[in-house]
Scaffold this active site. Structure first.
Site, PDB file in Angstrom:
ATOM      1  N   ARG A  11     -52.556 -45.195 -41.606  1.00 37.54           N
ATOM      2  CA  ARG A  11     -52.796 -43.781 -41.875  1.00 37.54           C
ATOM      3  C   ARG A  11     -52.116 -43.329 -43.166  1.00 37.54           C
ATOM      4  O   ARG A  11     -52.405 -42.244 -43.673  1.00 37.54           O
ATOM      5  CB  ARG A  11     -52.284 -42.937 -40.703  1.00 37.54           C
ATOM      6  CG  ARG A  11     -52.717 -43.455 -39.342  1.00 37.54           C
ATOM      7  CD  ARG A  11     -52.353 -42.505 -38.235  1.00 37.54           C
ATOM      8  NE  ARG A  11     -53.381 -41.487 -38.082  1.00 37.54           N
ATOM      9  CZ  ARG A  11     -53.263 -40.433 -37.286  1.00 37.54           C
ATOM     10  NH1 ARG A  11     -52.168 -40.239 -36.591  1.00 37.54           N
ATOM     11  NH2 ARG A  11     -54.231 -39.554 -37.204  1.00 37.54           N
ATOM     12  N   LYS A  33     -44.758 -32.699 -18.707  1.00 32.85           N
ATOM     13  CA  LYS A  33     -45.064 -34.128 -18.649  1.00 32.85           C
ATOM     14  C   LYS A  33     -44.536 -34.712 -17.341  1.00 32.85           C
ATOM     15  O   LYS A  33     -43.437 -34.384 -16.904  1.00 32.85           O
ATOM     16  CB  LYS A  33     -44.405 -34.861 -19.825  1.00 32.85           C
ATOM     17  CG  LYS A  33     -45.130 -34.722 -21.141  1.00 32.85           C
ATOM     18  CD  LYS A  33     -44.493 -35.603 -22.207  1.00 32.85           C
ATOM     19  CE  LYS A  33     -45.258 -35.537 -23.504  1.00 32.85           C
ATOM     20  NZ  LYS A  33     -44.656 -36.392 -24.550  1.00 32.85           N
ATOM     21  N   GLU A  63     -47.280 -39.639 -40.567  1.00 32.41           N
ATOM     22  CA  GLU A  63     -47.076 -40.908 -41.266  1.00 32.41           C
ATOM     23  C   GLU A  63     -47.167 -40.764 -42.780  1.00 32.41           C
ATOM     24  O   GLU A  63     -46.398 -41.384 -43.518  1.00 32.41           O
ATOM     25  CB  GLU A  63     -48.112 -41.932 -40.786  1.00 32.41           C
ATOM     26  CG  GLU A  63     -47.961 -42.346 -39.333  1.00 32.41           C
ATOM     27  CD  GLU A  63     -48.708 -41.451 -38.363  1.00 32.41           C
ATOM     28  OE1 GLU A  63     -48.720 -41.756 -37.154  1.00 32.41           O
ATOM     29  OE2 GLU A  63     -49.287 -40.423 -38.812  1.00 32.41           O
TER      30      GLU A  63
END
Length: 623
Positions: free
Chosen positions: A396, A281, A368
């Protein structure tokens, strides 16, 4: 930018020699940092995926071959080489370029994304659809980060993908940017990845499988040998081997030459299969490499100096900071409190909590649904969980909130951040549906604070109720109200009048929820109207509604959520039940998805600008 300025489509990338692609990658990174520094956006992940993007477009043929980017945080380089480079000065702005892949924006955005763990399901569906329609040539490529594999959808999709053993053109690229496979990435693994992805090896493996499938004992023996062999070469492959998916890798995701060769080999094979790559990243921009979390989602900054961390103002905190302080204070007072977040530790304000109460905290990763049912399990056995979650991500876990928490009436507190319009992330991230879907659930208490102290008190109230409860608060700062030091509550189901009507003509009562209280204070002043902070979306203060309806000529409800089934609808339901016929006006988000922009631009778009609201009220009054 000699190469980049001539790139207007994937065909231009394909026309370049492999030797020139690293130079193009460097130009893209420089352009990306410069552009995003002026607009803000998701920077670190996109910096890490530049070589992968170029290799994909060099080998495959978009839009015939479909590339589906999970979440979309990695897709900026893809947008640049598919004809949208010159639109980056309007990235994530009102009417500008979306920060995520969007089907209506480009034929090269094969599937709209922004929430995690959806890419494999979408790519699998698209690949099967292509085959059903006679297309046996097009590839369907899901690019998914290692973190997104924790999402249940990704696992479910892998489970189904492994059942298609008849050559479905599906490639799953796992972009591992957490450095977890760095010890395995080296010359030997590059060589093995190119070898096992080659046509000869793959054909032998496929032919041997076909030959022994009729003998269950041989088949099971071969599967065990194959899995152990591949696991020895690449221990990370165990998950994919379990789903009967051919696995290749790990491969250095920044070595374009290797990527192009492996992808070219794979293109000549039959799917479904998995390619595992390792990237970094923030690659190519030192500050982002050093702190990829800080540079995940950025505002405007100076590329020369990087992001300068600002000291927060304790006298004017954000709602997230209000929650952060409250949960530490409540945990100090009650040792049964347990904090849960689905991969949003920083965003939800739980960094300090983890430091102070590490044994009473869990980041369950991007999961979630699991987060909510995990909380339900804790609550069923005497612990008092607090689930910190963004509004758009709580969507979700709707079934788990309803089925696992509410039906059992368990004491789970939901701290729902980013409620309402959130701005530049657009339609996929606005938290405008929460009030409507939460108030429909039996046993659920739903609160919307109008300021920082109300937020603190409501969190305490929700926690001490002993039943399911949600406190839904917006992104950013409140009006600057001083907070109590003590852990005080608000009376359940009771609204409060914050401004009395002073009109000598027609009387208006504005029943506002959450941030709309302070937002409409100036409108109430201008119209000499009553302004009520309703506080609770559920239960409603029916006595307050009845009093306002009987003493005013117009009832106005105001919320930063959807009108259909929302808080205003709840007020009208009370009025209908009591036979109250006072004229009404319901203000909120009408039946459409709201695009990106500043929150003020979006309020205007939704008919909730202050002058517009004032005009709508006067029109309804007949004045």
């Amino acid at each position: 930018m000699a190469l980049l300025e001539n790139i207007t489509s994937p065909a231009d990338v394909k026309a370049l020699s492999v030797e020139k692609l690293p130079t193009l990658a460097q130009e893209i990174r420089e352009y990306m940092v410069e552009a995003v520094s002026k607009t803000g956006g998701h920077l670190a992940s996109s910096l890490g995926a530049v070589e992968l993007t170029l290799a994909l477009h060099h080998v495959f043929d978009s839009p015939k071959d479909k590339i589906i980017w999970d979440v979309g945080h990695q897709a900026y380089a893809h947008k640049m080489v598919t004809g949208r480079k010159d639109q980056f000065d309007r990235l994530r702005m009102h009417g500008g370029l979306s920060g995520f892949p969007k089907r209506g924006e480009s034929e090269h955005d094969a599937f709209g994304t922004a929430h995690s763990s959806t890419s494999i399901s979408a790519a699998l569906g698209m690949a099967l659809a292509a085959r059903l329609q006679g297309d046996t040539d097009s590839w369907h490529i899901a690019v998914i980060g290692d973190g997104a594999l924790t999402g249940g959808m990704a696992v479910e999709a892998l489970n189904q993908a492994g059942t298609y053993t008849d050559g479905l053109k599906l490639l799953v690229i796992v972009n591992d940017n957490d450095c977890s496979i760095s010890p395995s990435v080296g010359a030997l693994h590059h060589h093995l990845a190119k070898l096992v992805s080659g046509g000869t090896f793959s054909a032998l493996r496929s032919d041997f499988k076909d030959a022994i499938k009729g003998s269950p004992k041989l088949w099971n023996f071969f599967k065990r040998v194959e899995q152990r062999t591949v696991n020895f070469v690449a221990p990370e492959s165990a998950m994919f081997s379990a789903y009967d998916l051919n696995y290749y890798g790990p491969v250095d995701g920044h070595d374009i030459d290797v990527l192009v060769k492996v992808l070219s080999n794979i293109k000549a094979l039959q799917g479904p299969m998995v390619l595992h790559i390792s990237t970094k990243k923030g690659k190519g921009y030192a500050p982002a490499e050093a702190d990829p979390t800080l540079y995940h989602g950025v505002g405007k900054f100076d590329p020369a100096t990087g992001i300068v961390k600002k000291c927060s103002d304790p006298s004017h905190p954000t709602y997230t900071q209000v929650f952060s302080r409250w949960i530490c204070d409540m945990a100090q007072a009650d040792d049964k409190l347990f904090a849960i977040t689905p991969a949003m530790r920083e965003g939800s304000g739980l960094v300090e909590f983890e430091k102070r109460f590490p044994t009473r905290y869990r980041d369950v990763a991007i999961a979630e649904q699991h987060a909510v049912t995990f909380a339900a399990g804790l609550a069923a056995n005497g612990i008092r969980p607090v689930v910190a979650i963004y509004s758009s991500f709580a969507q979700r876990a709707y079934d788990q909130i309803l089925h696992d928490v509410a039906i059992q009436n368990l004491p789970v507190t939901f701290a729902i951040d980013r409620g309402g319009l959130v701005g530049a992330d657009g339609e996929t991230h606005h938290g405008v549906f929460d009030l409507a879907f939460l108030r429909s659930i039996p046993n659920m208490t739903v609160m919307a604070p109008s300021n920082e102290n109300e937020c603190r008190r409501m969190l305490t109230t929700a926690y001490r109720l002993g039943t399911p409860a949600a406190v839904r608060y917006p992104r950013g700062k409140g009006p600057g109200v001083e907070q109590d030091e003590a852990l005080l509550e608000v009376p359940v189901g009771k609204a409060r009048v914050v401004r009395e009507c002073t009109s000598t003509g027609k009387r208006v009562a504005i029943l506002a929820f959450g941030l709309m209280v302070e937002r409409l204070r100036s409108v109430a002043d201008a119209l000499h109207a009553t302004l009520v902070d309703m506080r609770f979306v559920k239960p409603m203060d029916e006595a307050m509604i009845e009093e306002m309806a009987k003493t005013h000529d117009l009832i106005v409800t105001a919320e930063d959520g959807v009108v259909m089934g929302g808080a205003g609808s709840a007020v009208l339901e009370v009025m209908a039940k009591k036979g109250l016929t006072t004229p009404s006006l319901v203000l909120g988000i009408e039946d459409h998805f709201v695009d990106q922009g500043t929150t003020e631009e979006l309020f205007e778009d939704c008919g909730l600008g202050l002058e517009t609201v004032k005009a709508r009220i006067l029109e309804r009054l007949g004045d």
